[in-house]
Write a protein that holds these residues in place. Structure first.
Motif, PDB file in Angstrom:
ATOM      1  N   LEU B  48       0.853  -1.187   0.000  1.00 59.70           N
ATOM      2  CA  LEU B  48       0.000   0.000   0.000  1.00 59.70           C
ATOM      3  C   LEU B  48       0.886   1.232   0.000  1.00 59.70           C
ATOM      4  O   LEU B  48       1.885   1.281   0.723  1.00 59.70           O
ATOM      5  N   ILE B  49       0.534   2.210  -0.821  1.00 60.52           N
ATOM      6  CA  ILE B  49       1.253   3.471  -0.825  1.00 60.52           C
ATOM      7  C   ILE B  49       0.235   4.591  -0.661  1.00 60.52           C
ATOM      8  O   ILE B  49      -0.789   4.623  -1.345  1.00 60.52           O
ATOM      9  N   ARG B  50       0.487   5.477   0.290  1.00 60.03           N
ATOM     10  CA  ARG B  50      -0.440   6.556   0.566  1.00 60.03           C
ATOM     11  C   ARG B  50      -0.275   7.675  -0.458  1.00 60.03           C
ATOM     12  O   ARG B  50       0.771   7.806  -1.095  1.00 60.03           O
ATOM     13  N   SER B  51      -1.263   8.508  -0.560  1.00 60.54           N
ATOM     14  CA  SER B  51      -1.235   9.551  -1.583  1.00 60.54           C
ATOM     15  C   SER B  51      -0.123  10.571  -1.345  1.00 60.54           C
ATOM     16  O   SER B  51       0.291  11.261  -2.276  1.00 60.54           O
ATOM     17  N   ASN B  52       0.390  10.663  -0.113  1.00 57.66           N
ATOM     18  CA  ASN B  52       1.464  11.611   0.161  1.00 57.66           C
ATOM     19  C   ASN B  52       2.855  10.955   0.108  1.00 57.66           C
ATOM     20  O   ASN B  52       3.849  11.572   0.466  1.00 57.66           O
ATOM     21  N   GLU B  53       2.891   9.719  -0.310  1.00 57.35           N
ATOM     22  CA  GLU B  53       4.165   9.013  -0.469  1.00 57.35           C
ATOM     23  C   GLU B  53       4.500   8.913  -1.945  1.00 57.35           C
ATOM     24  O   GLU B  53       3.614   8.862  -2.800  1.00 57.35           O
TER      25      GLU B  53
END
Lengths: 112, 113
Positions: B48-53
């Motif tokens: 999972l990758i967050r939108s701020n990463e």
């Protein structure tokens, strides 16, 4: 730990017959629940999602309906199956924010 | 409707090579996830990758996210025959206390021993 159960694993139904697929989640409360359909060799199409008991959102108008009679139970139904309803149906749940989706093992439905 | 579109649709590589799959999406997201599906089975979460990463690593997996281009890539390094599977990106959008998880069309990866 949380687990998700989906049954049956395979189903062969004649055209015009009713359908009921059941999905239950254990080990969590108030999950977001989802039904997806995957045609052979294709991606997953979101059919329905639910944020709570009795709350169902439909993504694609079609021959299917969904119900959530209990917090951790999600049911996919049809009154009269069509040939085009054949596919691989997957139930999933998520909880909270920024969390992964957990999938059941799927039901392979063949309408003949 | 399909939110994500992966490319290529199919990829065949030799064991030991790297595999790169791309995903494009259309709307704003909370996070983006990659899943793997073995033939006829349920999906298994990979990363999972967050939108701020912008980049994330997990073992042999490397995921990048470019929210300005609305695209992500999954790199599998030093591929193995056991990596043969279909890979899907999923975009997650939040709204009114729920997460809406929408999947792309998938990339079918074959790793030849």
């Amino acid at each position: 730990s949380q687990t998700i159960h989906q049954w049956p694993a395979t189903l062969v139904q004649p055209v015009g017959s009713p359908l009921s697929l059941e999905c239950t989640v254990e080990g969590t409360s108030n999950p977001n629940l989802y039904w997806y359909r995957q045609a052979a060799g294709r991606g997953l199409q979101l059919l329905f999602y639910s944020v709570g008991i009795g709350q169902i959102s439909s993504e694609v108008p079609q021959n299917l309906s969904a119900s959530r009679p209990q917090d951790r139970q999600f049911i996919l139904s049809s009154k009269k199956l069509l040939l085009s309803d054949s596919g691989f149906y997957l139930c999933a749940w998520t909880g909270g924010t920024n969390t992964e989706a957990f999938f059941g093992q799927g039901t392979r439905l063949t309408v003949v | 409707s399909q939110q994500g579109e992966e490319d290529p649709q199919a990829l065949s590589i030799q064991e030991g090579e790297n595999a790169t799959m791309n995903c494009s999406y259309k709307t704003s997201i909370n996070n983006l996830q990659w899943y793997r599906q073995n033939s006829g089975r349920g999906l298994v979460h990979l990363i999972l990758i967050r939108s701020n990463e912008r980049e994330k690593h997990s073992g042999r997996l490397r995921v990048t996210l470019d929210t300005s281009k609305k695209s992500s890539s999954l790199l599998i390094t030093a591929s193995r025959a056991a990596d043969t599977a279909s890979y899907f990106c999923a975009t997650v959008a939040r709204g009114r206390g729920y997460q809406k998880v929408t999947f792309g069309t998938g990339t079918k990866l074959q790793v030849i021993p």
